[in-house]
Write a protein that holds these residues in place. Structure first.
Motif, PDB file in Angstrom:
ATOM      1  N   TYR A 189      -2.708   0.431  -4.316  1.00 44.43           N
ATOM      2  CA  TYR A 189      -2.937  -1.120  -3.756  1.00 44.43           C
ATOM      3  C   TYR A 189      -2.412  -1.836  -4.567  1.00 44.43           C
ATOM      4  CZ  TYR A 189      -6.090   1.034   0.036  1.00 44.43           C
ATOM      5  OH  TYR A 189      -6.399   1.648   0.916  1.00 44.43           O
ATOM      6  N   ARG A 190      -1.154  -2.610  -4.345  1.00 45.30           N
ATOM      7  CA  ARG A 190      -0.852  -3.556  -5.100  1.00 45.30           C
ATOM      8  C   ARG A 190      -1.869  -4.763  -5.543  1.00 45.30           C
ATOM      9  NH1 ARG A 190       3.478  -6.372  -2.026  1.00 45.30           N
ATOM     10  NH2 ARG A 190       4.488  -4.634  -2.491  1.00 45.30           N
ATOM     11  N   ASP A 191      -2.654  -4.714  -4.536  1.00 45.35           N
ATOM     12  CA  ASP A 191      -3.950  -5.799  -4.950  1.00 45.35           C
ATOM     13  C   ASP A 191      -5.267  -5.068  -4.635  1.00 45.35           C
ATOM     14  OD1 ASP A 191      -5.760  -7.734  -4.993  1.00 45.35           O
ATOM     15  OD2 ASP A 191      -4.987  -9.156  -3.479  1.00 45.35           O
ATOM     16  N   VAL A 192      -5.630  -4.273  -5.503  1.00 39.74           N
ATOM     17  CA  VAL A 192      -6.868  -3.295  -5.189  1.00 39.74           C
ATOM     18  C   VAL A 192      -8.313  -4.223  -4.979  1.00 39.74           C
ATOM     19  CG1 VAL A 192      -7.493  -2.797  -7.523  1.00 39.74           C
ATOM     20  CG2 VAL A 192      -7.874  -1.029  -5.767  1.00 39.74           C
ATOM     21  N   ASP A 193      -8.124  -5.292  -5.877  1.00 43.76           N
ATOM     22  CA  ASP A 193      -9.332  -6.178  -5.734  1.00 43.76           C
ATOM     23  C   ASP A 193      -9.702  -6.846  -4.580  1.00 43.76           C
ATOM     24  OD1 ASP A 193      -9.944  -5.724  -8.407  1.00 43.76           O
ATOM     25  OD2 ASP A 193      -8.822  -7.631  -9.048  1.00 43.76           O
ATOM     26  N   THR A 194      -8.446  -7.117  -3.672  1.00 44.44           N
ATOM     27  CA  THR A 194      -8.657  -7.378  -2.230  1.00 44.44           C
ATOM     28  C   THR A 194      -9.290  -6.216  -1.289  1.00 44.44           C
ATOM     29  OG1 THR A 194      -6.829  -9.240  -2.409  1.00 44.44           O
ATOM     30  CG2 THR A 194      -7.604  -8.409  -0.324  1.00 44.44           C
ATOM     31  N   TYR A 195      -8.609  -5.136  -1.550  1.00 43.97           N
ATOM     32  CA  TYR A 195      -9.174  -3.823  -0.829  1.00 43.97           C
ATOM     33  C   TYR A 195     -10.567  -3.559  -1.155  1.00 43.97           C
ATOM     34  CZ  TYR A 195      -9.545   0.867   0.566  1.00 43.97           C
ATOM     35  OH  TYR A 195     -10.011   2.201   1.137  1.00 43.97           O
ATOM     36  N   ARG A 196     -10.874  -3.625  -2.639  1.00 42.21           N
ATOM     37  CA  ARG A 196     -12.384  -3.488  -2.639  1.00 42.21           C
ATOM     38  C   ARG A 196     -12.985  -4.659  -3.272  1.00 42.21           C
ATOM     39  NH1 ARG A 196     -14.643   1.666  -2.135  1.00 42.21           N
ATOM     40  NH2 ARG A 196     -16.338   0.401  -2.412  1.00 42.21           N
ATOM     41  N   ALA A 197     -12.931  -5.691  -2.663  1.00 45.35           N
ATOM     42  CA  ALA A 197     -13.642  -6.841  -3.137  1.00 45.35           C
ATOM     43  C   ALA A 197     -15.133  -6.600  -3.447  1.00 45.35           C
ATOM     44  CB  ALA A 197     -13.517  -8.080  -2.213  1.00 45.35           C
ATOM     45  N   ASP A 198     -15.802  -5.682  -2.872  1.00 42.24           N
ATOM     46  CA  ASP A 198     -17.044  -5.337  -3.300  1.00 42.24           C
ATOM     47  C   ASP A 198     -17.474  -4.686  -4.525  1.00 42.24           C
ATOM     48  OD1 ASP A 198     -15.703  -3.050  -1.943  1.00 42.24           O
ATOM     49  OD2 ASP A 198     -17.527  -1.967  -2.064  1.00 42.24           O
ATOM     50  N   LEU A 199     -16.286  -4.259  -5.091  1.00 41.67           N
ATOM     51  CA  LEU A 199     -16.326  -3.535  -6.436  1.00 41.67           C
ATOM     52  C   LEU A 199     -16.030  -4.790  -7.565  1.00 41.67           C
ATOM     53  CD1 LEU A 199     -14.802  -0.023  -5.664  1.00 41.67           C
ATOM     54  CD2 LEU A 199     -17.330  -0.836  -5.830  1.00 41.67           C
ATOM     55  N   LYS A 200     -15.714  -5.963  -7.236  1.00 44.63           N
ATOM     56  CA  LYS A 200     -15.196  -6.868  -8.291  1.00 44.63           C
ATOM     57  C   LYS A 200     -16.636  -6.857  -9.256  1.00 44.63           C
ATOM     58  CE  LYS A 200     -11.828  -9.824  -6.336  1.00 44.63           C
ATOM     59  NZ  LYS A 200     -11.343 -10.944  -5.847  1.00 44.63           N
ATOM     60  N   LYS A 201     -16.331  -7.103 -10.384  1.00 47.26           N
ATOM     61  CA  LYS A 201     -17.260  -7.523 -11.439  1.00 47.26           C
ATOM     62  C   LYS A 201     -18.145  -8.831 -10.932  1.00 47.26           C
ATOM     63  CE  LYS A 201     -15.965  -5.043 -15.283  1.00 47.26           C
ATOM     64  NZ  LYS A 201     -14.828  -4.703 -16.158  1.00 47.26           N
ATOM     65  N   GLY A 202     -19.377  -8.948 -10.921  1.00 47.89           N
ATOM     66  CA  GLY A 202     -20.048 -10.185 -10.500  1.00 47.89           C
ATOM     67  C   GLY A 202     -20.333 -10.182  -9.228  1.00 47.89           C
ATOM     68  N   SER A 203     -19.670  -9.419  -8.132  1.00 45.38           N
ATOM     69  CA  SER A 203     -20.084  -9.322  -6.849  1.00 45.38           C
ATOM     70  C   SER A 203     -21.576  -8.584  -6.357  1.00 45.38           C
ATOM     71  CB  SER A 203     -18.808  -8.918  -5.978  1.00 45.38           C
ATOM     72  OG  SER A 203     -18.735  -7.397  -6.069  1.00 45.38           O
ATOM     73  N   ASN A 204     -21.864  -8.970  -5.471  1.00 44.22           N
ATOM     74  CA  ASN A 204     -23.133  -8.408  -4.903  1.00 44.22           C
ATOM     75  C   ASN A 204     -23.078  -7.686  -3.772  1.00 44.22           C
ATOM     76  OD1 ASN A 204     -23.931  -9.673  -7.287  1.00 44.22           O
ATOM     77  ND2 ASN A 204     -25.445 -10.971  -6.326  1.00 44.22           N
ATOM     78  N   VAL A 262       1.031  -1.164   0.089  1.00 42.75           N
ATOM     79  CA  VAL A 262       0.019  -0.034   0.000  1.00 42.75           C
ATOM     80  C   VAL A 262       0.551   1.179   0.179  1.00 42.75           C
ATOM     81  CG1 VAL A 262      -1.677   1.273   1.099  1.00 42.75           C
ATOM     82  CG2 VAL A 262      -1.905  -1.317   1.315  1.00 42.75           C
ATOM     83  N   TYR A 263       0.728   2.078  -1.038  1.00 39.97           N
ATOM     84  CA  TYR A 263       1.755   3.185  -1.132  1.00 39.97           C
ATOM     85  C   TYR A 263       0.786   4.421  -1.282  1.00 39.97           C
ATOM     86  CZ  TYR A 263       4.703  -0.534  -2.815  1.00 39.97           C
ATOM     87  OH  TYR A 263       5.152  -1.733  -2.996  1.00 39.97           O
ATOM     88  N   LEU A 264       1.109   5.469  -0.596  1.00 39.44           N
ATOM     89  CA  LEU A 264       0.524   6.821  -0.790  1.00 39.44           C
ATOM     90  C   LEU A 264       1.470   8.014  -0.870  1.00 39.44           C
ATOM     91  CD1 LEU A 264       0.949   8.518   2.108  1.00 39.44           C
ATOM     92  CD2 LEU A 264      -0.747   6.878   2.978  1.00 39.44           C
ATOM     93  N   ALA A 265       0.956   9.092  -1.218  1.00 38.64           N
ATOM     94  CA  ALA A 265       1.641  10.465  -1.099  1.00 38.64           C
ATOM     95  C   ALA A 265       0.500  11.266  -0.924  1.00 38.64           C
ATOM     96  CB  ALA A 265       2.148  10.547  -2.734  1.00 38.64           C
ATOM     97  N   PHE A 266       0.904  12.398  -0.163  1.00 41.08           N
ATOM     98  CA  PHE A 266       0.032  13.628   0.025  1.00 41.08           C
ATOM     99  C   PHE A 266       0.604  14.935  -0.587  1.00 41.08           C
ATOM    100  CE2 PHE A 266      -1.311  11.058   3.607  1.00 41.08           C
ATOM    101  CZ  PHE A 266      -2.923  11.265   3.813  1.00 41.08           C
ATOM    102  N   CYS A 267      -0.257  15.748  -1.131  1.00 46.70           N
ATOM    103  CA  CYS A 267       0.082  17.062  -1.829  1.00 46.70           C
ATOM    104  C   CYS A 267      -1.109  18.102  -1.389  1.00 46.70           C
ATOM    105  CB  CYS A 267       0.320  16.904  -3.215  1.00 46.70           C
ATOM    106  SG  CYS A 267      -1.029  16.414  -4.237  1.00 46.70           S
TER     107      CYS A 267
END
Length: 161
Positions: free
Chosen positions: A146-161, A128-133
């Motif tokens: 996020y290296r694995d954004v699908d895990t972070y936002r599994a609710d947004l995966k195609k086909g998930s309810n 998980v990488y960030l930068a503030f400006c």
């Protein structure tokens, strides 16, 4: 009863120079113009927005969220900026989750944006990488990858309810 939202979240940002901030959010962040509306004081005062009226520009991100840039007709009161995001009570910031934070940082640096975190991303957790400006008016923006954004936002995966 839970809040039943019917469209994506919208955020409002009070500004002093609406045309300049609009240009930044469109040209650098890639937001698209939706509308510009001017509200007079007889409507803005009862709504607790501004005693003297305001102009609002609505911009939209590629995911449908909207950013409302709002310039009151009366000069807004400045707040003291701090060195750290969490040093000021009632502070807020916008988080943009991107696919390539290094490219985003380079784009921002290319238009003269200075980063609170330095010119490179910071790894805050494994993958998980960030930068503030700050935008041109001092509003804090966070870029996150996020290296694995699908895990972070599994609710947004195609086909998930």
């Amino acid at each position: 009863m839970a809040l039943n939202m019917v469209v994506p979240l919208e955020v409002g940002i009070v500004c002093r120079d609406l045309p300049a901030l609009r240009k930044f959010y469109q040209d650098v962040l890639g937001c698209t113009f939706v509308s510009e509306i001017t509200i007079t004081g007889d409507k803005s005062a009862p709504s607790a927005m501004s005693a003297d009226g305001y102009t609002v520009v609505r911009l939209q991100t590629s995911n449908g969220e909207r950013i409302k840039l709002v310039q009151p007709n009366t000069e807004p009161v400045a707040v003291n900026q701090t060195d750290y995001v969490l040093d000021r009570l009632n502070a807020s910031y916008l988080t943009f989750i991107v696919d390539d934070i290094d490219a985003a940082i380079a784009t921002f640096l290319g238009v003269g944006v200075a980063f609170m975190t330095g010119d490179k991303k910071v790894e805050v957790r494994d993958g998980v990488y960030l930068a503030f400006c700050r935008d041109p008016e001092g509003n804090i923006l966070e870029l996150v990858e996020y290296r694995d954004v699908d895990t972070y936002r599994a609710d947004l995966k195609k086909g998930s309810n």
